[in-house]
Scaffold this motif. Structure first.
Motif, mmCIF file in Angstrom:
data_model
loop_
_atom_site.group_PDB
_atom_site.id
_atom_site.type_symbol
_atom_site.label_atom_id
_atom_site.label_comp_id
_atom_site.label_asym_id
_atom_site.label_seq_id
_atom_site.Cartn_x
_atom_site.Cartn_y
_atom_site.Cartn_z
ATOM 1 N N GLN A 1 0.819 -1.213 0.000
ATOM 2 C CA GLN A 1 0.000 0.000 0.000
ATOM 3 C C GLN A 1 0.855 1.266 0.000
ATOM 4 O OE1 GLN A 1 0.195 -2.251 2.386
ATOM 5 N NE2 GLN A 1 0.423 -1.291 4.412
ATOM 6 N N SER B 1 -3.899 -13.469 -10.584
ATOM 7 C CA SER B 1 -3.940 -12.048 -10.220
ATOM 8 C C SER B 1 -3.497 -11.081 -11.303
ATOM 9 C CB SER B 1 -3.049 -11.819 -8.982
ATOM 10 O OG SER B 1 -3.337 -12.725 -7.950
ATOM 11 N N TYR C 1 -0.940 -6.322 -8.041
ATOM 12 C CA TYR C 1 -2.122 -7.113 -8.396
ATOM 13 C C TYR C 1 -2.256 -8.345 -7.496
ATOM 14 C CZ TYR C 1 -3.315 -4.391 -12.530
ATOM 15 O OH TYR C 1 -3.720 -3.381 -13.369
ATOM 16 N N LYS D 1 -3.587 -7.230 -4.234
ATOM 17 C CA LYS D 1 -5.008 -6.914 -4.393
ATOM 18 C C LYS D 1 -5.876 -8.159 -4.235
ATOM 19 C CE LYS D 1 -7.954 -4.214 -7.511
ATOM 20 N NZ LYS D 1 -7.958 -3.465 -8.811
ATOM 21 N N ASN E 1 -4.360 -0.496 -6.599
ATOM 22 C CA ASN E 1 -5.109 -1.007 -5.452
ATOM 23 C C ASN E 1 -6.047 0.026 -4.840
ATOM 24 O OD1 ASN E 1 -4.206 -3.689 -5.338
ATOM 25 N ND2 ASN E 1 -2.288 -3.067 -4.390
#
Length: 316
Positions: free
Chosen positions: A159, A179, A205, A208, A253
């Motif tokens: 993040q 993903s 990804y 996520k 994300n």
């Protein structure tokens, strides 16, 4: 299905590949593993294919060495092809200037088996410099995939874009297939052209979709850094390409309601960094390479939101 695949994407790597292949062939404590090595030739114009053919003649039959030619230029395409062709549960990417320790494969596989929720695992990447780096180089060494995070394993923080590079990255093939889009949004290096963000895009990804990204301190490799990668033109281009990928990566994300805030934060945050940097290093940016590199990165990051509206892929 095999246990493990070592995948080596390369572009005009005929001179570099032998050293990498010797390191891979010399792996120890792998007797219980079923594994293979694949080389992805990313549209080279040298004799890479011939080098691999010569190695195949003397390569251990218990560890298949396979060659594939990927015409689409770009590291992201080469890695995608590697995932497609790999027969291992885990796919370990080695660049053609990465020299793994003799227990690298064993350490990578053991850690992956112990962490079933790990979509990707990275280790320690040490520099093997051709020439002495400039003063304070450690401040920017992460941009050249030099990572030494200590002796304790930990989870990366996607993040915050705190992620490992693609060099020496071990992927759970299932996580990638489930993903990562087949058409990359960030292409990566294309021949002599720099681009950045392609290392992080697949990891974002995976995150996520709930996969973990781990640091394994027992995986060690050396990254060969030639003299030209320490020169001003290369470093400034690298800084700009990394910076320009910032906002696009943050969007992967982000929920729709978060995107305006992330764009604003990117602009304001980097504006603040630039002002503070100019104040701290007044008059030094023309003579001091490291602060000048950082300034180039901040300036490109500041401009990265505007690429979202250009419709183009992130590349130099």
């Amino acid at each position: 299905m095999l246990d493990f695949t070592v995948a080596i994407p390369t572009y005009n790597g005929a001179e570099r590949l032998p050293q990498v292949l010797e390191k891979v062939r010399s792996q120890i404590q792998t007797e219980s593993l079923k594994w293979e090595v694949i080389v992805i030739d990313n549209n080279s114009s040298d004799n890479t294919e011939e080098i691999i053919e010569n190695y195949q003649e003397t390569w251990p039959r218990s560890i298949p060495l396979r060659y594939w030619f990927e015409k689409k230029q770009g590291l992201a395409f080469a890695r995608q092809r590697a995932i497609q062709e790999a027969r291992g549960t885990y796919v370990a990417f080695l660049d053609d200037d990465n020299l793994p320790n003799s227990d690298w494969v064993k350490s990578a596989h053991s850690f992956a088996e112990q962490h079933p929720h790990a979509g990707a695992i990275s280790g320690q990447i040490h520099a093997q410099f051709e020439v002495e780096p400039p003063a304070d180089f450690k401040r920017i060494q992460a941009f050249l995939a030099i990572r030494e995070h200590g002796s304790q394993p930990f989870l990366f923080k996607p993040q915050d874009l705190r992620l490992p590079p693609g060099a020496g990255l071990v992927i759970r093939k299932q996580a990638w297939i489930e993903s990562v889009p087949k058409n990359p949004g960030v292409i990566g290096n294309t021949g002599q052209s720099l681009a950045r963000g392609d290392d992080y895009e697949p990891l974002l990804y995976m995150h996520k979709e709930g996969w973990e990204i781990w640091y394994n301190p027992d995986m060690h490799l050396d990254h060969v850094i030639p003299h030209w990668r320490l020169e001003k033109d290369y470093l400034f281009s690298l800084a700009r390409c990394c910076g320009l990928a910032t906002c696009k990566l943050l969007m992967i994300n982000a929920k729709p309601w978060q995107k305006p805030w992330l764009i604003t934060r990117t602009i304001l945050g980097n504006s603040h960094r630039i002002v503070r940097h100019l104040w701290k290093y007044k008059g030094q940016l023309k003579t001091d390479l490291i602060p000048a590199f950082e300034y180039q990165f901040y300036w490109a990051s500041l401009n990265s939101p505007f690429l979202l509206f250009s419709g183009s892929k992130t590349k130099s």
